[in-house]
Design a protein around this motif. Sequence first.
Motif, PDB file in Angstrom:
ATOM      1  N   ARG A 173      65.464  83.710  43.708  1.00  0.00           N
ATOM      2  CA  ARG A 173      67.009  84.022  44.429  1.00  0.00           C
ATOM      3  C   ARG A 173      67.738  84.627  43.964  1.00  0.00           C
ATOM      4  N   GLY A 174      68.031  84.627  42.476  1.00  0.00           N
ATOM      5  CA  GLY A 174      68.942  85.500  41.685  1.00  0.00           C
ATOM      6  C   GLY A 174      68.355  86.849  41.854  1.00  0.00           C
ATOM      7  N   ARG A 175      66.918  87.071  41.623  1.00  0.00           N
ATOM      8  CA  ARG A 175      66.387  88.412  41.638  1.00  0.00           C
ATOM      9  C   ARG A 175      66.626  88.998  43.060  1.00  0.00           C
ATOM     10  N   LEU A 176      66.481  88.417  44.217  1.00  0.00           N
ATOM     11  CA  LEU A 176      66.509  88.745  45.454  1.00  0.00           C
ATOM     12  C   LEU A 176      67.968  89.187  45.773  1.00  0.00           C
ATOM     13  N   THR A 177      69.190  88.394  45.263  1.00  0.00           N
ATOM     14  CA  THR A 177      70.404  88.707  45.477  1.00  0.00           C
ATOM     15  C   THR A 177      70.655  90.092  44.750  1.00  0.00           C
ATOM     16  N   VAL A 178      70.242  90.321  43.652  1.00  0.00           N
ATOM     17  CA  VAL A 178      70.772  91.497  42.921  1.00  0.00           C
ATOM     18  C   VAL A 178      70.056  92.553  43.329  1.00  0.00           C
ATOM     19  N   GLN A 179      68.734  92.551  43.829  1.00  0.00           N
ATOM     20  CA  GLN A 179      68.118  93.979  44.292  1.00  0.00           C
ATOM     21  C   GLN A 179      69.022  94.570  45.328  1.00  0.00           C
ATOM     22  N   THR A 180      68.984  95.874  45.411  1.00  0.00           N
ATOM     23  CA  THR A 180      69.440  96.724  46.429  1.00  0.00           C
ATOM     24  C   THR A 180      68.208  97.666  47.167  1.00  0.00           C
ATOM     25  N   GLY A 262      85.311  70.403  42.488  1.00  0.00           N
ATOM     26  CA  GLY A 262      84.367  71.425  42.127  1.00  0.00           C
ATOM     27  C   GLY A 262      85.190  72.690  41.114  1.00  0.00           C
ATOM     28  N   THR A 263      86.525  72.507  41.096  1.00  0.00           N
ATOM     29  CA  THR A 263      87.224  73.333  40.312  1.00  0.00           C
ATOM     30  C   THR A 263      87.133  73.056  38.444  1.00  0.00           C
ATOM     31  N   VAL A 264      87.136  71.626  38.599  1.00  0.00           N
ATOM     32  CA  VAL A 264      86.996  71.265  37.050  1.00  0.00           C
ATOM     33  C   VAL A 264      85.479  71.443  36.691  1.00  0.00           C
ATOM     34  N   GLY A 265      84.505  71.063  37.448  1.00  0.00           N
ATOM     35  CA  GLY A 265      83.155  71.175  36.881  1.00  0.00           C
ATOM     36  C   GLY A 265      82.608  72.648  36.745  1.00  0.00           C
ATOM     37  N   GLN A 266      83.144  73.475  37.635  1.00  0.00           N
ATOM     38  CA  GLN A 266      82.596  74.799  37.304  1.00  0.00           C
ATOM     39  C   GLN A 266      83.406  75.539  36.206  1.00  0.00           C
ATOM     40  N   THR A 267      84.701  75.383  36.059  1.00  0.00           N
ATOM     41  CA  THR A 267      85.319  75.756  34.812  1.00  0.00           C
ATOM     42  C   THR A 267      84.802  75.467  33.700  1.00  0.00           C
ATOM     43  N   VAL A 268      84.165  74.359  33.619  1.00  0.00           N
ATOM     44  CA  VAL A 268      83.788  73.723  32.277  1.00  0.00           C
ATOM     45  C   VAL A 268      82.308  74.424  31.993  1.00  0.00           C
ATOM     46  N   ALA A 269      81.603  74.402  32.919  1.00  0.00           N
ATOM     47  CA  ALA A 269      80.194  74.831  32.949  1.00  0.00           C
ATOM     48  C   ALA A 269      79.983  76.296  33.211  1.00  0.00           C
ATOM     49  N   TYR A 270      80.768  77.323  33.527  1.00  0.00           N
ATOM     50  CA  TYR A 270      80.608  78.396  34.152  1.00  0.00           C
ATOM     51  C   TYR A 270      80.024  79.301  32.944  1.00  0.00           C
ATOM     52  N   PRO A 271      80.366  79.361  31.803  1.00  0.00           N
ATOM     53  CA  PRO A 271      79.660  80.382  30.672  1.00  0.00           C
ATOM     54  C   PRO A 271      78.268  80.124  30.577  1.00  0.00           C
ATOM     55  N   LEU A 272      77.522  78.886  30.758  1.00  0.00           N
ATOM     56  CA  LEU A 272      76.323  78.587  30.633  1.00  0.00           C
ATOM     57  C   LEU A 272      75.567  79.120  32.047  1.00  0.00           C
ATOM     58  N   ASP A 273      76.304  79.254  33.238  1.00  0.00           N
ATOM     59  CA  ASP A 273      75.865  79.966  34.127  1.00  0.00           C
ATOM     60  C   ASP A 273      75.422  81.345  34.199  1.00  0.00           C
ATOM     61  N   VAL A 274      76.623  81.814  33.508  1.00  0.00           N
ATOM     62  CA  VAL A 274      76.356  83.320  33.327  1.00  0.00           C
ATOM     63  C   VAL A 274      74.958  83.773  32.378  1.00  0.00           C
ATOM     64  N   ILE A 275      74.987  82.905  31.200  1.00  0.00           N
ATOM     65  CA  ILE A 275      74.018  83.002  30.358  1.00  0.00           C
ATOM     66  C   ILE A 275      72.658  82.676  31.099  1.00  0.00           C
ATOM     67  N   ARG A 276      72.432  81.910  31.852  1.00  0.00           N
ATOM     68  CA  ARG A 276      71.365  81.635  32.794  1.00  0.00           C
ATOM     69  C   ARG A 276      70.853  82.795  33.705  1.00  0.00           C
ATOM     70  N   ARG A 277      71.861  83.054  34.377  1.00  0.00           N
ATOM     71  CA  ARG A 277      71.697  84.301  35.308  1.00  0.00           C
ATOM     72  C   ARG A 277      71.073  85.528  34.522  1.00  0.00           C
ATOM     73  N   ARG A 278      71.772  85.870  33.519  1.00  0.00           N
ATOM     74  CA  ARG A 278      71.200  86.770  32.713  1.00  0.00           C
ATOM     75  C   ARG A 278      69.842  86.772  32.252  1.00  0.00           C
ATOM     76  N   MET A 279      69.590  85.758  31.703  1.00  0.00           N
ATOM     77  CA  MET A 279      68.152  85.362  31.061  1.00  0.00           C
ATOM     78  C   MET A 279      67.124  85.608  32.232  1.00  0.00           C
ATOM     79  N   GLN A 280      67.767  85.256  33.563  1.00  0.00           N
ATOM     80  CA  GLN A 280      66.556  84.998  34.596  1.00  0.00           C
ATOM     81  C   GLN A 280      66.184  86.612  35.031  1.00  0.00           C
ATOM     82  N   MET A 281      67.244  87.731  34.509  1.00  0.00           N
ATOM     83  CA  MET A 281      66.801  88.993  34.678  1.00  0.00           C
ATOM     84  C   MET A 281      65.862  89.651  33.918  1.00  0.00           C
ATOM     85  N   VAL A 282      65.726  88.811  32.563  1.00  0.00           N
ATOM     86  CA  VAL A 282      64.963  89.505  31.506  1.00  0.00           C
ATOM     87  C   VAL A 282      63.521  89.738  31.858  1.00  0.00           C
TER      88      VAL A 282
END
Length: 359
Positions: A173-180, A262-282
């Motif tokens: 899903r991440g790759r389909l979202t990123v492609q143009t 949702g605000t509390v949860g995503q603020t705490v976990a957001y950096p890991l979400d960024v790293i996950r998404r970048r690793m998926q593009m490798v």
Amino acid sequence: MASNDAAAAAAPGRGGQAAVVAELPDDSKVPPQVKSPPPNPILSICKSLVAGGVAGGVSRTAVAPLERMKILLQVQNPHSIKYSGTIQGLKYIWRTEGFRGLFKGNGTNCARIVPNSAVKFFSYEQASLGILWLYRQQPGNEEAQLTPLLRLGAGACAGIIAMSATYPMDMVRGRLTVQTDKSPRQYRGIFHALTTVFKEEGPRALYRGWLPSVIGVVPYVGLNFAVYESLKDWLVTANPFGLVQDNELSVTTRLACGAAAGTVGQTVAYPLDVIRRRMQMVGWKHASSVVVGDGQSKAPLEYTGMIDAFRKTVRHEGFRALYKGLVPNSVKVVPSIAIAFVTYEVVKDILGVEMRISE
């Protein structure tokens, strides 16, 4: 013999008072239409899964443009900036890809989030029951109720189970979202993306970024459930603002509880979400948004693991890069989590499922 039985029934007990014997109704004499059928556990499970799936699909579709914008901001190369912010990015997508571009990847997202949400809500209910049962086995805790910490543990279990069960869908899903339209590699859909990644990069590639995802889902989903349920309990018990009517919270109040969770949860976990998404593009060297220049793979993202991804991101782009896309994600999370929780409870009411996530 009958008179002796009657006398024995009326005889004084040890306390000097006559023992009263209540005649229990004979089940066999109750008309069949009066008897309530026992609940069907399979049907109840199916209803819970349906409610969770509907909740996930509705909530994600409502915020699909912001979800795509978040991912694009997360993975874009710092040397080739296309999207400078949420509003500018959404306008750019509208101008270059049209209305459909705002919802690109949403079909894949829903195909992933519907089973993910179904498993997550159901797993939370079952984990809550199991954790509470174990807690009550301890001396002095026989009448204990779920605490915020126990809810956090149940939510963490639910998040790990749901994430692991549907992770390959999240990856593609991440790759389909990123492609143009300009991306040399074009995935035609979910199945094509899954099979292409499997053939070209191996089965392990479908779980690339799984570790930061699981680590991130523990505080994210755990805090979502813990904050939402604890807020509801506190409002019902204390009723500080007079929001409780007939021991029930309104839909608006529950939406507010979900937004806070949702605000509390995503603020705490957001950096890991960024790293996950970048690793998926490798390994996807043709992703136009993660390379320098006009589609040429001069500087593709390459990470050897989660720690390496953290280190390189912070070294090359600074600590703030770990929060790239936080603004659209924050705007997205507030309605998304709130809608998911409330939709789940409403659908369960409609389907006639007795157990709520609070119980």
